[in-house]
Design a protein around this motif. Structure first.
Motif, PDB file in Angstrom:
ATOM      1  N   ILE A 279      29.849  33.427  30.962  1.00  0.00           N
ATOM      2  CA  ILE A 279      30.658  34.556  31.401  1.00  0.00           C
ATOM      3  C   ILE A 279      29.765  35.795  31.374  1.00  0.00           C
ATOM      4  CG2 ILE A 279      32.604  36.049  30.808  1.00  0.00           C
ATOM      5  CD1 ILE A 279      34.015  33.588  29.713  1.00  0.00           C
ATOM      6  N   LEU A 280      29.683  36.499  32.483  1.00  0.00           N
ATOM      7  CA  LEU A 280      28.810  37.655  32.606  1.00  0.00           C
ATOM      8  C   LEU A 280      29.607  38.932  32.379  1.00  0.00           C
ATOM      9  CD1 LEU A 280      26.704  36.728  35.773  1.00  0.00           C
ATOM     10  CD2 LEU A 280      26.338  36.077  33.383  1.00  0.00           C
ATOM     11  N   VAL A 281      29.141  39.750  31.460  1.00  0.00           N
ATOM     12  CA  VAL A 281      29.718  41.076  31.243  1.00  0.00           C
ATOM     13  C   VAL A 281      28.852  42.068  31.993  1.00  0.00           C
ATOM     14  CG1 VAL A 281      30.464  42.770  29.541  1.00  0.00           C
ATOM     15  CG2 VAL A 281      30.492  40.330  28.969  1.00  0.00           C
ATOM     16  N   THR A 282      29.418  42.698  33.040  1.00  0.00           N
ATOM     17  CA  THR A 282      28.634  43.526  33.944  1.00  0.00           C
ATOM     18  C   THR A 282      29.451  44.723  34.403  1.00  0.00           C
ATOM     19  OG1 THR A 282      29.371  42.434  35.983  1.00  0.00           O
ATOM     20  CG2 THR A 282      27.525  41.427  34.803  1.00  0.00           C
ATOM     21  N   ASP A 283      28.801  45.557  35.204  1.00  0.00           N
ATOM     22  CA  ASP A 283      29.540  46.587  35.932  1.00  0.00           C
ATOM     23  C   ASP A 283      29.986  45.999  37.272  1.00  0.00           C
ATOM     24  OD1 ASP A 283      27.208  46.488  37.433  1.00  0.00           O
ATOM     25  OD2 ASP A 283      26.388  48.339  36.585  1.00  0.00           O
ATOM     26  N   ARG A 284      30.361  46.855  38.230  1.00  0.00           N
ATOM     27  CA  ARG A 284      30.904  46.358  39.500  1.00  0.00           C
ATOM     28  C   ARG A 284      29.836  46.235  40.589  1.00  0.00           C
ATOM     29  NH1 ARG A 284      33.911  50.757  38.839  1.00  0.00           N
ATOM     30  NH2 ARG A 284      33.660  51.426  41.012  1.00  0.00           N
ATOM     31  N   TRP A 285      28.564  46.236  40.217  1.00  0.00           N
ATOM     32  CA  TRP A 285      27.514  46.150  41.219  1.00  0.00           C
ATOM     33  C   TRP A 285      27.649  44.858  42.031  1.00  0.00           C
ATOM     34  CZ3 TRP A 285      24.760  48.657  44.281  1.00  0.00           C
ATOM     35  CH2 TRP A 285      23.588  48.155  44.855  1.00  0.00           C
ATOM     36  N   SER A 286      27.425  44.961  43.341  1.00  0.00           N
ATOM     37  CA  SER A 286      27.687  43.855  44.257  1.00  0.00           C
ATOM     38  C   SER A 286      26.826  42.629  43.994  1.00  0.00           C
ATOM     39  CB  SER A 286      27.479  44.325  45.701  1.00  0.00           C
ATOM     40  OG  SER A 286      26.151  44.808  45.890  1.00  0.00           O
ATOM     41  N   ALA A 287      25.697  42.780  43.291  1.00  0.00           N
ATOM     42  CA  ALA A 287      24.831  41.625  43.046  1.00  0.00           C
ATOM     43  C   ALA A 287      25.533  40.539  42.245  1.00  0.00           C
ATOM     44  CB  ALA A 287      23.570  42.074  42.306  1.00  0.00           C
ATOM     45  N   TYR A 288      26.565  40.910  41.483  1.00  0.00           N
ATOM     46  CA  TYR A 288      27.248  39.938  40.636  1.00  0.00           C
ATOM     47  C   TYR A 288      28.426  39.276  41.334  1.00  0.00           C
ATOM     48  CZ  TYR A 288      24.600  42.840  37.389  1.00  0.00           C
ATOM     49  OH  TYR A 288      23.607  43.544  36.784  1.00  0.00           O
ATOM     50  N   GLN A 289      28.658  39.603  42.590  1.00  0.00           N
ATOM     51  CA  GLN A 289      29.777  39.001  43.308  1.00  0.00           C
ATOM     52  C   GLN A 289      29.540  37.532  43.605  1.00  0.00           C
ATOM     53  OE1 GLN A 289      30.649  41.399  46.746  1.00  0.00           O
ATOM     54  NE2 GLN A 289      31.324  43.153  45.537  1.00  0.00           N
ATOM     55  N   ALA A 290      28.297  37.055  43.437  1.00  0.00           N
ATOM     56  CA  ALA A 290      28.025  35.636  43.657  1.00  0.00           C
ATOM     57  C   ALA A 290      28.659  34.764  42.589  1.00  0.00           C
ATOM     58  CB  ALA A 290      26.513  35.406  43.700  1.00  0.00           C
ATOM     59  N   TRP A 291      29.060  35.363  41.467  1.00  0.00           N
ATOM     60  CA  TRP A 291      29.706  34.601  40.406  1.00  0.00           C
ATOM     61  C   TRP A 291      31.225  34.706  40.552  1.00  0.00           C
ATOM     62  CZ3 TRP A 291      24.879  36.425  39.943  1.00  0.00           C
ATOM     63  CH2 TRP A 291      23.925  35.608  39.310  1.00  0.00           C
ATOM     64  N   PRO A 292      31.963  33.637  40.284  1.00  0.00           N
ATOM     65  CA  PRO A 292      33.429  33.694  40.409  1.00  0.00           C
ATOM     66  C   PRO A 292      34.018  34.685  39.415  1.00  0.00           C
ATOM     67  CG  PRO A 292      32.730  31.643  39.363  1.00  0.00           C
ATOM     68  CD  PRO A 292      31.486  32.298  39.874  1.00  0.00           C
ATOM     69  N   LEU A 293      35.169  35.244  39.771  1.00  0.00           N
ATOM     70  CA  LEU A 293      35.805  36.242  38.918  1.00  0.00           C
ATOM     71  C   LEU A 293      36.188  35.676  37.559  1.00  0.00           C
ATOM     72  CD1 LEU A 293      38.091  38.098  41.498  1.00  0.00           C
ATOM     73  CD2 LEU A 293      35.904  38.830  40.546  1.00  0.00           C
ATOM     74  N   ALA A 294      36.502  34.388  37.501  1.00  0.00           N
ATOM     75  CA  ALA A 294      36.837  33.775  36.214  1.00  0.00           C
ATOM     76  C   ALA A 294      35.636  33.720  35.285  1.00  0.00           C
ATOM     77  CB  ALA A 294      37.384  32.365  36.437  1.00  0.00           C
ATOM     78  N   GLN A 295      34.449  33.960  35.821  1.00  0.00           N
ATOM     79  CA  GLN A 295      33.210  33.892  35.043  1.00  0.00           C
ATOM     80  C   GLN A 295      32.640  35.289  34.810  1.00  0.00           C
ATOM     81  OE1 GLN A 295      30.658  30.859  36.726  1.00  0.00           O
ATOM     82  NE2 GLN A 295      28.943  31.421  35.406  1.00  0.00           N
ATOM     83  N   ARG A 296      33.494  36.320  34.948  1.00  0.00           N
ATOM     84  CA  ARG A 296      33.003  37.693  34.808  1.00  0.00           C
ATOM     85  C   ARG A 296      33.941  38.515  33.931  1.00  0.00           C
ATOM     86  NH1 ARG A 296      31.792  40.604  40.298  1.00  0.00           N
ATOM     87  NH2 ARG A 296      31.103  42.157  38.774  1.00  0.00           N
ATOM     88  N   GLN A 297      33.376  39.575  33.346  1.00  0.00           N
ATOM     89  CA  GLN A 297      34.138  40.597  32.637  1.00  0.00           C
ATOM     90  C   GLN A 297      33.571  41.949  33.046  1.00  0.00           C
ATOM     91  OE1 GLN A 297      36.865  40.958  30.397  1.00  0.00           O
ATOM     92  NE2 GLN A 297      36.399  43.073  30.962  1.00  0.00           N
ATOM     93  N   LEU A 298      34.411  42.801  33.625  1.00  0.00           N
ATOM     94  CA  LEU A 298      33.967  44.133  34.027  1.00  0.00           C
ATOM     95  C   LEU A 298      33.899  45.045  32.805  1.00  0.00           C
ATOM     96  CD1 LEU A 298      35.905  44.817  37.347  1.00  0.00           C
ATOM     97  CD2 LEU A 298      33.630  43.844  37.025  1.00  0.00           C
ATOM     98  N   CYS A 299      32.948  45.959  32.851  1.00  0.00           N
ATOM     99  CA  CYS A 299      32.746  46.887  31.737  1.00  0.00           C
ATOM    100  C   CYS A 299      33.793  47.999  31.799  1.00  0.00           C
ATOM    101  CB  CYS A 299      31.334  47.472  31.794  1.00  0.00           C
ATOM    102  SG  CYS A 299      31.018  48.720  30.540  1.00  0.00           S
TER     103      CYS A 299
END
Length: 485
Positions: A279-299
Motif C-alpha cells: 500500500i503506497l502512502v503518497t500525495d495526488r501526483w499522477s505518477a501513482y495512478q498506475a496503482w489501484p486505489l485499493a493499494q493507495r493512501q492519500l496524504c
C-alpha cells in the motif's frame, strides 16, 4: 421628420454589429485577464500553510502562530522540574580515574586519612590529538636468475590501491554525503582535525570508493523495502549534469531508500517500486495512478493545505474549505487516539463513518463551486475517494506521508548547497549515501563505522555488512565496529 434612408440604416447596423463584436472580444479578453490576475494573486498568496511549498520559502508576510502571552516566570527550569543531567558512565569504562582526597581538615587543620565510600563523581571528556597512522609499502621487483622474468610482489588483501585507508575514505564520504560539506571544506576539515592532506580530486576518489563499497547493501535495502506491506513514497526536484532530475524516496520504519531519476512520471515510480504489492502512502501526483486505489493512501496533510487554500478564495469555496478543515481536525483527533492506544480500531472505524460521508458530501458540493480551481480539485479528490480511507480499514497505514517527507529535507538542503550532481556516478553516490545515512539513523547504528566496515570488506573481497536491521538486538545495541585488520 423624414425616416432615414435605407443605405444610412444599413450603414448604422453594420457599425453597431462591429461595435458589438468589439465589445464581445473585449469582454472575453477582460474575463481572461481577470482569471490570469486571480491565478497570479493566488500564487503570490501560496505558502507552506496552503500549498506544498516548504516553510523556508515563506515570505515575511506569512502570518505565524500567535506567540503565547508571557507567564511572568523566569527563563530556565522551574521549581519541581525534573533534572536532565548527563548520565555517568561506569568506572570500568574510564580511561583514567584520579582520586581527589583532602589532606587536612578545613576546620581545624588536622590531617585526614581514609576513603569516602561514595565520592562525588565528575567525568571530563576530552578529544585526543589525532595523528594519522601512515604505513609505507615497498614493492620489490626481483628478476629470476634462470628465466630472466621480473616479478613484483602481489598486493595483499586489505591494502588499498590509493593513498588512503578505509577509515579516511569513510570519513570523507560521510562529510560530503551525510553532512553535505563541499569537497574543499571536507579537505580542509581533515587537514585541521586529523592532519590528513587531501586534494579535491582525492575527495572524489574517496566518494567513489565508498559508493562502490555500499552498492550491494543498498540494492538489498531496495529489495527489502519493495517487500514491505506499506511504503511511503515522495519525490523532489534534483539536478544532474545541470539538467532537471528528480530525487525519489521510499520509506518504511527501519529502512529508507533513495533514487535519482531523470523523470518524475510513472516510469520512474516503477523503477523505484518494481514488483511491489504494498500500500503506497503518497500525495495526488499522477505518477501513482498506475496503482489501484485499493493499494493507495492519500496524504491528509496535503489535503489539509488544499482546504486552507479553499478558504482564501471566498464564496462557496470558503464554506467548503471551512467545513473540510473542521472534518479533518476531527479525523486527526480520532486518529491520534488510535495511535496512542486510547481508542480501539473497531470504535475508530465506527466513528469514522459519519465523517467519511460528510467529507465526500462537501467535496461533491465543491464540484459545483464557481471557482474553477476549487471545483477541479474537488472532482480530482472525489475520483480518488477510496484512497482517502485506507488508513481506517488497514492497520499499519498512516494518514500522512510525513515518513517520506522528513528524509527528503536534508536532501533538499544538500541540493541547494551543491546544485545537485554533475554525473551519473555522483548521483549514485548521493542516493547511496542518503540511503545509508537515513537507514542507519533509523536503526541507531553508527554511520562512519558502517561505511568503514564496508570499505574494509571491499578491500578483503568479503561481503559488506548489511543495512537490514538485526531483529535479534535492540536498536540501541545495533552498532557496527570497525575491524583493526
Amino acid at each position: 421628420m423624414r425616416p432615414p434612408r435605407p443605405r444610412t440604416l444599413e450603414k448604422a447596423l453594420r457599425v453597431i454589429e462591429q461595435l458589438l463584436q468589439i465589445i464581445a472580444e473585449q469582454q472575453q479578453r477582460i474575463t481572461a485577464l481577470e482569471a490570469k490576475v486571480a491565478t497570479v494573486e493566488e500564487q503570490l498568496r501560496q505558502s507552506s500553510q496552503n500549498s506544498s511549498r516548504p516553510p523556508s520559502t515563506d515570505p515575511p508576510t506569512v502570518a505565524r502562530p500567535p506567540a503565547r502571552p508571557p507567564s511572568g516566570r523566569r527563563p530556565g527550569a522551574q521549581p519541581g522540574h525534573e533534572a536532565h543531567a548527563r548520565a555517568l558512565r561506569p568506572v570500568e569504562q574510564m580511561d583514567r580515574v584520579v582520586p581527589m582526597r583532602p589532606t587536612h581538615c578545613r576546620g581545624c587543620g588536622a590531617a585526614l586519612r581514609g576513603t569516602d565510600p561514595a565520592p562525588r563523581r565528575q567525568q571530563v571528556t576530552e578529544l585526543p590529538v589525532v595523528r594519522p597512522t601512515i604505513t609505507e609499502y615497498q614493492w620489490h621487483t626481483l628478476t629470476c636468475r634462470q628465466c630472466g622474468v621480473a616479478t613484483t610482489a602481489p598486493r595483499p588483501p586489505g591494502v588499498p590501491a590509493g593513498a588512503f585507508g578505509p577509515r579516511v575514505t569513510a570519513t570523507v564520504a560521510v562529510c560530503t554525503g551525510v553532512y553535505h560539506l563541499s569537497k574543499r571544506t571536507t579537505a580542509g576539515l581533515l587537514a585541521d582535525l586529523f592532519g590528513v592532506e587531501l586534494a579535491v580530486g582525492s575527495v572524489t576518489a574517496c566518494e567513489r570508493a565508498a559508493s562502490a563499497a555500499v552498492a550491494t547493501p543498498v540494492v538489498q535495502a531496495v529489495r527489502h523495502v519493495r517487500q514491505q506491506p506499506v511504503i511511503h513514497v515522495d519525490e523532489t526536484g534534483w539536478r544532474q549534469r545541470r539538467q532537471r532530475a528528480w530525487l525519489w524516496v521510499a520509506a518504511m520504519t527501519v529502512v529508507t531508500v533513495f533514487l535519482v531519476h531523470a523523470r518524475r512520471g510513472t516510469g520512474a515510480a516503477r523503477t523505484l517500486l518494481r514488483g511491489t504489492q504494498a500500500i503506497l502512502v503518497t500525495d495526488r501526483w499522477s505518477a501513482y495512478q498506475a496503482w489501484p486505489l485499493a493499494q493507495r493512501q492519500l496524504c491528509w496533510a496535503h489535503l489539509r493545505r488544499e482546504w486552507v487554500a479553499f478558504t482564501e478564495r471566498g464564496g462557496t469555496a470558503w464554506r467548503v474549505g471551512h467545513a473540510l478543515r473542521a472534518e479533518t481536525r476531527a479525523i486527526f483527533t480520532l486518529w491520534h487516539r488510535v495511535r496512542d492506544g486510547t481508542l480501539s480500531r473497531a470504535r475508530f472505524q465506527a466513528a469514522m463513518g459519519p465523517h467519511r460521508r460528510r467529507v465526500e458530501a462537501w467535496l461533491r458540493r465543491g464540484t459545483a463551486c464557481r471557482h474553477a480551481k476549487t471545483a477541479a480539485t474537488c472532482r480530482e479528490v472525489l475520483a480518488l475517494a477510496p484512497a482517502l480511507w485506507t488508513f481506517v480499514d488497514v492497520p499499519g497505514v498512516d494518514p500522512t506521508n510525513n515518513a517520506a517527507e522528513r528524509p527528503l529535507r536534508p536532501a533538499v538542503l544538500w541540493r541547494k548547497g551543491c546544485f545537485g550532481t554533475h554525473s551519473a556516478a555522483g548521483s549514485r553516490f548521493a542516493e547511496r549515501m542518503l540511503t545509508v545515512a537515513t537507514t542507519l539513523k533509523q536503526q541507531g547504528r553508527h554511520v562512519v563505522d558502517y561505511v568503514a566496515n564496508a570499505c574494509v570488506a571491499s578491500l578483503h573481497g568479503q561481503p559488506p555488512p548489511s543495512l537490514l536491521p538485526d531483529i535479534t538486538r535492540p536498536p540501541s545495541l545495533r552498532l557496527a565496529t570497525v575491524s583493526n585488520t
